[in-house]
Scaffold this active site. Structure first.
Site, PDB file in Angstrom:
ATOM      1  N   GLY A  10      38.586  32.063  48.118  1.00 50.38           N
ATOM      2  CA  GLY A  10      38.779  31.252  46.919  1.00 50.38           C
ATOM      3  C   GLY A  10      40.270  31.031  46.771  1.00 50.38           C
ATOM      4  N   GLY A  11      40.675  29.782  46.859  1.00 50.09           N
ATOM      5  CA  GLY A  11      42.110  29.480  46.794  1.00 50.09           C
ATOM      6  C   GLY A  11      42.457  28.613  45.606  1.00 50.09           C
ATOM      7  CG  ASP A  34      38.437  27.110  48.302  1.00 48.83           C
ATOM      8  OD1 ASP A  34      37.307  26.617  48.133  1.00 48.83           O
ATOM      9  OD2 ASP A  34      39.146  27.509  47.364  1.00 48.83           O
ATOM     10  NE  ARG A  91      35.609  37.731  31.250  1.00 48.79           N
ATOM     11  CZ  ARG A  91      36.034  38.145  30.057  1.00 48.79           C
ATOM     12  NH1 ARG A  91      35.176  38.565  29.154  1.00 48.79           N
ATOM     13  NH2 ARG A  91      37.327  38.152  29.762  1.00 48.79           N
ATOM     14  CG  HIS A 178      35.868  41.525  32.751  1.00 47.38           C
ATOM     15  ND1 HIS A 178      36.990  41.795  32.014  1.00 47.38           N
ATOM     16  CD2 HIS A 178      36.117  40.328  33.356  1.00 47.38           C
ATOM     17  CE1 HIS A 178      37.870  40.821  32.169  1.00 47.38           C
ATOM     18  NE2 HIS A 178      37.354  39.915  32.965  1.00 47.38           N
TER      19      HIS A 178
HETATM   20  N1  APR Z   1      33.444  30.193  49.191  1.00 50.02           N
HETATM   21  C1  APR Z   1      34.777  30.210  48.983  1.00 50.02           C
HETATM   22  N2  APR Z   1      35.383  29.642  47.926  1.00 50.02           N
HETATM   23  C2  APR Z   1      34.615  29.009  47.041  1.00 50.02           C
HETATM   24  C3  APR Z   1      33.206  28.955  47.176  1.00 50.02           C
HETATM   25  C4  APR Z   1      32.625  29.588  48.320  1.00 50.02           C
HETATM   26  N3  APR Z   1      31.302  29.578  48.539  1.00 50.02           N
HETATM   27  N4  APR Z   1      32.718  28.259  46.139  1.00 50.02           N
HETATM   28  C5  APR Z   1      33.764  27.891  45.368  1.00 50.02           C
HETATM   29  N5  APR Z   1      34.912  28.347  45.907  1.00 50.02           N
HETATM   30  C6  APR Z   1      36.296  28.151  45.461  1.00 50.02           C
HETATM   31  C7  APR Z   1      36.541  26.797  44.789  1.00 50.02           C
HETATM   32  O1  APR Z   1      36.602  25.739  45.740  1.00 50.02           O
HETATM   33  C8  APR Z   1      37.867  27.061  44.070  1.00 50.02           C
HETATM   34  O2  APR Z   1      38.989  26.674  44.860  1.00 50.02           O
HETATM   35  O3  APR Z   1      36.679  29.089  44.480  1.00 50.02           O
HETATM   36  C9  APR Z   1      37.870  28.576  43.852  1.00 50.02           C
HETATM   37  C10 APR Z   1      37.876  28.996  42.397  1.00 50.02           C
HETATM   38  O4  APR Z   1      39.081  28.587  41.861  1.00 50.02           O
HETATM   39  P1  APR Z   1      39.209  28.045  40.361  1.00 50.02           P
HETATM   40  O5  APR Z   1      38.138  27.075  40.073  1.00 50.02           O
HETATM   41  O6  APR Z   1      40.626  27.618  40.160  1.00 50.02           O
HETATM   42  O7  APR Z   1      38.895  29.366  39.477  1.00 50.02           O
HETATM   43  P2  APR Z   1      39.869  30.584  39.124  1.00 50.02           P
HETATM   44  O8  APR Z   1      40.540  30.333  37.825  1.00 50.02           O
HETATM   45  O9  APR Z   1      40.686  30.933  40.301  1.00 50.02           O
HETATM   46  O10 APR Z   1      38.767  31.726  38.855  1.00 50.02           O
HETATM   47  C11 APR Z   1      37.920  32.163  39.882  1.00 50.02           C
HETATM   48  O11 APR Z   1      37.603  34.338  38.927  1.00 50.02           O
HETATM   49  O12 APR Z   1      38.249  35.243  36.871  1.00 50.02           O
HETATM   50  C12 APR Z   1      37.210  34.654  37.611  1.00 50.02           C
HETATM   51  O13 APR Z   1      35.920  33.566  35.905  1.00 50.02           O
HETATM   52  C13 APR Z   1      36.776  33.355  36.997  1.00 50.02           C
HETATM   53  O14 APR Z   1      34.757  33.190  38.287  1.00 50.02           O
HETATM   54  C14 APR Z   1      36.081  32.713  38.163  1.00 50.02           C
HETATM   55  C15 APR Z   1      36.916  33.179  39.354  1.00 50.02           C
END
Ligand code: APR
Length: 311
Positions: A10-11, A34, A91, A178
């Site tokens: 996740g990036g 990602d 959440r 949490h």
């Molecule tokens: N594999 C890898 N990455 C993924 C997948 C997957 N199957 N599905 C989604 N993603 C990526 C998205 O493309 C996105 O870049 O996960 C990333 C999430 O980033 P953001 O939407 O910016 O969310 P963020 O604020 O980083 O939070 C991520 O952490 O604190 C928790 O509640 C929050 O569940 C959320 C997570």
């Protein structure tokens, strides 16, 4: 000695900040993974971060990918894959979408990095770390959830703001899930060893506890689209650093309890020792009757969300 490798699954907002902090702390080389649709985004972030290094004077390599092969050999994995909250959401409302994502991530991590230490951040945290553990079959010391580190940092911040004293000298912990039922343990909070109850009125402490419980939601409301990312990233980096440098920090984390605090078979926030053995110990202590009943309440909330995973 070869450099350590940190893979970020996740990036997005938190992932990008994790990469920055891991590189600046020279924890190791960083791979940001990602989904294919976000490949350009993580490659771009990685390149941007690479170009920051001449000013910082460190040599960590940072790369972006959507190929799980590239995470092979990682020592630490930090998972933020999934969607964040929008205003008005709990959440727990993220479970439907994020559960499928965490299962997919767990299968791939099991295949490509079976020995990595895994820190889960995706929400609803207590259920996501449970689902990761069940799906991957990893030993319990190799899997932990980041929540208490963040909730305690928020609690510490509010105490420092109220007293006007250094946040560095504020020590406190938040136990439990949490979510809205988390348990800030005010009885044990101190500033430089002085109990906060001697420094802040009961009325104000009650308000600080309440603000801590809803601190994530406060930021979601302000942002309007997304959730907190700076403090969550720093909280997880502290955990990763304690593992990589075998610091044996005591950090409230969602660890698998097998009898500790009377909890059996659930990941929930407890004081955890993190060192080169991963989750090395859970530090138990006597709770007051009120704290026990609050912990029971938060455990029930965690159980409910976990039961909805069907795992
Ligand atoms: N594999 C890898 N990455 C993924 C997948 C997957 N199957 N599905 C989604 N993603 C990526 C998205 O493309 C996105 O870049 O996960 C990333 C999430 O980033 P953001 O939407 O910016 O969310 P963020 O604020 O980083 O939070 C991520 O952490 O604190 C928790 O509640 C929050 O569940 C959320 C997570």
């Amino acid at each position: 000695m070869s450099r350590k490798k940190i893979a970020l699954i996740g990036g997005g907002q938190i992932g990008g900040n994790l990469a920055l902090l891991a590189a600046q702390k020279e924890l190791g080389d960083v791979v940001i993974f990602d989904i294919p649709q976000a490949k350009g985004m993580v490659k771009g972030k990685a390149l941007d971060l690479m170009q920051l290094r001449p000013h910082d004077g460190h040599d960590s390599n940072i790369s972006g990918t959507s190929d799980y092969k590239d995470i092979e050999g990682a020592d630490v994995i930090i998972i933020t894959a999934g969607i964040p909250r929008k205003p008005g959401m709990k959440r727990e409302d993220l479970l439907g979408i994020n559960l499928g994502i965490i299962k997919d991530v767990a299968e791939n991590i099991k295949k490509h990095t079976p020995n990595a230490f895994v820190i889960v951040i995706s929400n609803p945290l207590d259920a996501m770390v449970y689902a990761f553990h069940k799906t991957s079959g990893f030993p319990k010391n190799q899997v932990v959830g980041m929540a208490g580190a963040l909730d305690s940092a928020r609690f510490r911040t509010f105490i420092a703001m109220e007293t006007g004293l250094s946040v560095q000298d504020v020590t406190c912990m938040v136990l439990g899930g949490h979510g809205d039922t988390m348990v800030p343990v005010t009885r044990l909070a101190t500033v430089g060893g002085v109990p906060v109850e001697n420094l802040i009125s009961k009325e104000k402490l009650d308000a600080i506890e309440e603000r801590t419980r809803f601190a994530g939601g406060e930021i979601v409301k302000l942002f309007g689209n997304g959730s907190a990312f700076y403090a969550p990233a720093q909280s997880a980096i502290e955990m990763a650093e304690s593992y990589i440098r075998d610091k044996k920090r005591v950090i409230p984390c969602a660890a698998l309890c097998e009898g500790e605090f009377g909890i059996e078979g659930y990941f929930i926030g407890v004081p955890t020792v993190i060192g080169s053995g991963g989750v090395e110990r859970i530090l138990e202590f006597d709770l007051s009757d009120d704290e026990k009943s609050e912990l029971n309440k938060t455990l029930e909330a965690v159980k409910k969300t976990v039961s909805e995973t069907g795992l």
